[in-house]
Design a protein around this motif. Structure first.
Motif, PDB file in Angstrom:
ATOM      1  N   VAL A  45     -35.980  -5.100  -2.892  1.00 22.77           N
ATOM      2  CA  VAL A  45     -36.827  -5.673  -4.100  1.00 22.77           C
ATOM      3  C   VAL A  45     -37.601  -6.745  -4.209  1.00 22.77           C
ATOM      4  O   VAL A  45     -38.914  -6.735  -4.848  1.00 22.77           O
ATOM      5  CB  VAL A  45     -35.797  -6.414  -5.686  1.00 22.77           C
ATOM      6  CG1 VAL A  45     -35.880  -6.624  -6.402  1.00 22.77           C
ATOM      7  CG2 VAL A  45     -34.358  -5.567  -5.665  1.00 22.77           C
ATOM      8  N   SER A  48     -41.141  -4.211  -2.856  1.00 20.23           N
ATOM      9  CA  SER A  48     -41.464  -3.534  -4.500  1.00 20.23           C
ATOM     10  C   SER A  48     -42.206  -4.272  -5.220  1.00 20.23           C
ATOM     11  O   SER A  48     -43.580  -4.438  -5.379  1.00 20.23           O
ATOM     12  CB  SER A  48     -39.750  -3.295  -5.001  1.00 20.23           C
ATOM     13  OG  SER A  48     -41.007  -2.246  -6.114  1.00 20.23           O
ATOM     14  N   GLY A 158     -39.093  -2.401  -8.809  1.00 17.30           N
ATOM     15  CA  GLY A 158     -38.362  -4.405  -8.160  1.00 17.30           C
ATOM     16  C   GLY A 158     -38.026  -5.172  -9.580  1.00 17.30           C
ATOM     17  O   GLY A 158     -37.182  -5.546  -9.160  1.00 17.30           O
TER      18      GLY A 158
END
Length: 263
Positions: A45, A48, A158
């Protein structure tokens, strides 16, 4: 004498658990596998979102703030979409399948146990509670990070995956007394940014067929007022012949019990 010495050596070889471990049950504790998945999900995450920010910054000028609007809006859409996605998933595993269901059986069993012991989720350690959605985040976002360079897509991916991953923690906080929560968490609940306690409490009252969304709960009122899940249940029953659990009278599988689960 030799026997006493041997007995003392055996006793000294026993490693006593820490007081914290003695007070925790195995189903609450994070394993190294849980921590690995949680770390992987957080990393995917963060990569991203960071990649989205760097690509946007590299493509914009100091005066071109408009270039930030699209990825920012995409992240917001990801946040809102995650609430809807958790609601649909929560509805499905609450109402269909069982412990023997392939792939999803353990989650179905855990959510059924959660209805019997709602407060038990607050006792789980962080990685223990989040490792399954973290595994999803890792598997879903990692290919996006590697294959794509669109800051808008990266921002959406994300935000969506991050909110889905942490939805179980939002869920746990919704079961905790307000005085036990960090002030910032309580403030976010009160502002409607993350799932609030009062809203989620309605999900744990018969007939257990509303307020399924667990990121912010922003979709709950819309889905419940439009009877979205009721319509979906009718379609499922008509197409495949499966009746949802929420159509039946609450039984021992739904009724809250005092003792915590052991799994």
């Amino acid at each position: 004498m030799a026997a006493e010495l041997e007995c003392q050596q055996k006793k000294s070889a026993i490693i006593k658990p820490s007081p914290q471990q003695e007070n925790q049950e195995s189903w609450q504790i994070s394993t190294w596998a849980h921590r690995a998945w949680f770390t992987g999900g957080c990393a995917a995450v963060l990569v991203s979102l960071s990649k989205s920010v760097l690509l946007t910054a590299g493509a914009s000028t100091v005066s071109s703030w408009s270039s930030w609007l699209q990825p920012t809006f995409a992240a917001f859409v990801g946040y809102v979409a995650a609430d809807l996605a958790t609601g649909i998933y929560h509805w499905a595993i609450d109402n269909y399948g069982g412990a023997a269901t392939p792939i999803f059986g353990s989650q179905i069993d855990a959510f059924q146990s959660h209805h019997r012991h709602p407060s038990a989720i607050t006792k789980r350690q962080l990685a223990n509670n989040l490792h399954i959605p973290a595994a999803f985040a890792t598997a879903a976002v990692l290919p996006v990070n590697v294959l794509f360079g669109d800051p808008v897509l990266l921002a959406f991916a994300g935000a969506f995956a991050g909110c889905v991953m942490f939805s179980q923690q939002f869920h746990a906080w919704a079961h905790a007394p307000k005085w036990k929560l960090p002030p910032v968490v309580a403030a976010l609940q009160d502002a409607g940014v993350i799932l609030g306690r009062a809203q989620h409490a309605a999900h744990h009252r018969p007939p257990y067929n509303s307020n399924y969304c667990i990121v912010s709960g922003v979709w709950n009122r819309v889905l419940d007022k439009t009877k979205f899940f009721t319509a979906a249940e009718v379609v499922v029953e008509w197409v495949v012949g499966y009746r949802p659990r929420s159509w039946s009278d609450p039984n021992s599988g739904w009724t809250q019990k005092e003792s915590p689960p052991r799994h």
